[in-house]
Design a protein around this motif. Structure first.
Motif, PDB file in Angstrom:
ATOM      1  N   PHE A  28     -32.843  35.618  18.768  1.00  0.00           N
ATOM      2  CA  PHE A  28     -31.890  35.944  17.709  1.00  0.00           C
ATOM      3  C   PHE A  28     -32.596  36.586  16.527  1.00  0.00           C
ATOM      4  CE2 PHE A  28     -29.105  35.185  14.105  1.00  0.00           C
ATOM      5  CZ  PHE A  28     -27.849  35.480  14.624  1.00  0.00           C
ATOM      6  N   PHE A  82     -22.345  26.467  23.663  1.00  0.00           N
ATOM      7  CA  PHE A  82     -22.617  27.556  22.730  1.00  0.00           C
ATOM      8  C   PHE A  82     -23.474  28.632  23.388  1.00  0.00           C
ATOM      9  CE2 PHE A  82     -24.957  29.718  19.385  1.00  0.00           C
ATOM     10  CZ  PHE A  82     -23.945  30.024  18.492  1.00  0.00           C
ATOM     11  N   THR A  85     -21.480  30.675  25.886  1.00  0.00           N
ATOM     12  CA  THR A  85     -20.584  31.595  25.171  1.00  0.00           C
ATOM     13  C   THR A  85     -21.365  32.794  24.647  1.00  0.00           C
ATOM     14  OG1 THR A  85     -19.143  29.774  24.491  1.00  0.00           O
ATOM     15  CG2 THR A  85     -18.979  31.828  23.238  1.00  0.00           C
ATOM     16  N   TYR A  86     -22.536  32.537  24.087  1.00  0.00           N
ATOM     17  CA  TYR A  86     -23.378  33.612  23.563  1.00  0.00           C
ATOM     18  C   TYR A  86     -23.832  34.528  24.693  1.00  0.00           C
ATOM     19  CZ  TYR A  86     -26.332  35.620  19.921  1.00  0.00           C
ATOM     20  OH  TYR A  86     -26.881  36.460  18.988  1.00  0.00           O
ATOM     21  N   LEU A  89     -20.996  36.885  25.521  1.00  0.00           N
ATOM     22  CA  LEU A  89     -20.863  37.929  24.497  1.00  0.00           C
ATOM     23  C   LEU A  89     -21.949  38.989  24.648  1.00  0.00           C
ATOM     24  CD1 LEU A  89     -20.016  35.728  21.370  1.00  0.00           C
ATOM     25  CD2 LEU A  89     -18.450  37.149  22.705  1.00  0.00           C
ATOM     26  N   ALA A  90     -23.177  38.542  24.950  1.00  0.00           N
ATOM     27  CA  ALA A  90     -24.276  39.500  25.143  1.00  0.00           C
ATOM     28  C   ALA A  90     -24.027  40.345  26.386  1.00  0.00           C
ATOM     29  CB  ALA A  90     -25.601  38.750  25.262  1.00  0.00           C
ATOM     30  N   ALA A 117     -24.300  31.356  13.130  1.00  0.00           N
ATOM     31  CA  ALA A 117     -24.841  31.539  14.478  1.00  0.00           C
ATOM     32  C   ALA A 117     -26.265  30.998  14.585  1.00  0.00           C
ATOM     33  CB  ALA A 117     -24.806  33.017  14.868  1.00  0.00           C
ATOM     34  N   LEU A 121     -27.616  27.917  16.851  1.00  0.00           N
ATOM     35  CA  LEU A 121     -28.697  28.115  17.815  1.00  0.00           C
ATOM     36  C   LEU A 121     -29.868  27.170  17.550  1.00  0.00           C
ATOM     37  CD1 LEU A 121     -28.730  32.016  18.012  1.00  0.00           C
ATOM     38  CD2 LEU A 121     -28.076  30.439  19.834  1.00  0.00           C
ATOM     39  N   ASP A 187     -29.863  43.234  25.442  1.00  0.00           N
ATOM     40  CA  ASP A 187     -28.736  42.318  25.576  1.00  0.00           C
ATOM     41  C   ASP A 187     -28.650  41.731  26.977  1.00  0.00           C
ATOM     42  OD1 ASP A 187     -27.315  41.732  23.224  1.00  0.00           O
ATOM     43  OD2 ASP A 187     -26.599  43.780  23.118  1.00  0.00           O
ATOM     44  N   MET A 194     -30.025  33.199  27.800  1.00  0.00           N
ATOM     45  CA  MET A 194     -29.040  32.239  27.307  1.00  0.00           C
ATOM     46  C   MET A 194     -28.359  31.511  28.473  1.00  0.00           C
ATOM     47  SD  MET A 194     -29.097  32.463  23.984  1.00  0.00           S
ATOM     48  CE  MET A 194     -29.507  33.568  22.631  1.00  0.00           C
TER      49      MET A 194
END
Length: 204
Positions: A28, A82, A85-86, A89-90, A117, A121, A187, A194
């Motif tokens: 991040f 979490f 979910t991340y 999104l990535a 965020a 994390l 990403d 992740m």
């Protein structure tokens, strides 16, 4: 040699060994540093959070965590949710044209969302409680009543140095990320990391 120096150097060495690894925090911070968005707040949140966790470990919170496995279980499942979910999104960004080009206007996250965020994390990652609080705190307390605080100073210093270097040093990679394909690769890596870490949290 000053009596405090060996304790501080030991904390510095252990702090670096625990923090310099591919993890959600580092990824991040790296991403924010490359984009040049909210770098100082992100670095401060990471460094201050680590400092708080280290001090909690030195003062004995590790003993409480060791005796409260349910707490770690709750954090583990929340952290996994979490992270997954991340990861989604990535993964979505990988297939969104130019979504992460640093020259694209109007695509940046706000300061509040970014801080939330990085807080999630950091504090929803059970490994920080097992490594930073329990492990580092336990080792710190082997350095005696006075030495443990110098050990903590060294560990905190390691966090400050690392996150500052990572956040502000990431700008050197900007020429590489001038092309959208580089962001897609990053990403994709973020999504995989992740996903793997999220799954590992819930597997026995």
């Amino acid at each position: 040699m000053n009596t405090f120096l060996p304790h501080m150097l030991a904390g510095l060495g252990l702090g670096f060994s625990l923090i310099i690894a591919i993890g959600v925090q580092n990824i991040f911070v790296l991403r924010q540093g490359i984009r040049g968005e909210h770098v100082l707040p992100v670095v401060l949140v990471c460094a201050l959070s680590d400092a708080a966790l280290i001090l909690l470990g030195v003062t004995g919170l590790g003993v409480i965590i060791e005796r409260a496995p349910l707490l770690i279980t709750i954090i583990r499942w929340a952290g996994a949710a979490f992270l997954l979910t991340y990861a989604v999104l990535a993964a979505r960004r990988v297939f969104t044209a130019n979504s992460l080009d640093v020259t694209t206007e109007g695509k940046s996250a706000g300061l509040g969302a970014t801080v939330l965020a990085v807080l999630a994390l950091t504090w929803l990652n059970p490994h920080v409680y097992l490594d930073t609080v329990l492990l580092l705190g336990s080792i710190a307390n082997t350095h005696g009543i006075d030495g443990r605080w110098w050990f903590a100073v060294g560990a905190v210093l390691a966090s400050v140095i690392w996150f500052t270097a990572l956040g502000y040093g990431a700008r050197l990679l900007r020429p590489l990320f001038a092309k959208p394909i580089a962001w897609r690769v990053l990403d994709a890596i973020i999504a995989v990391v992740m996903l793997v870490l999220g799954v590992k949290l819930v597997l026995p």
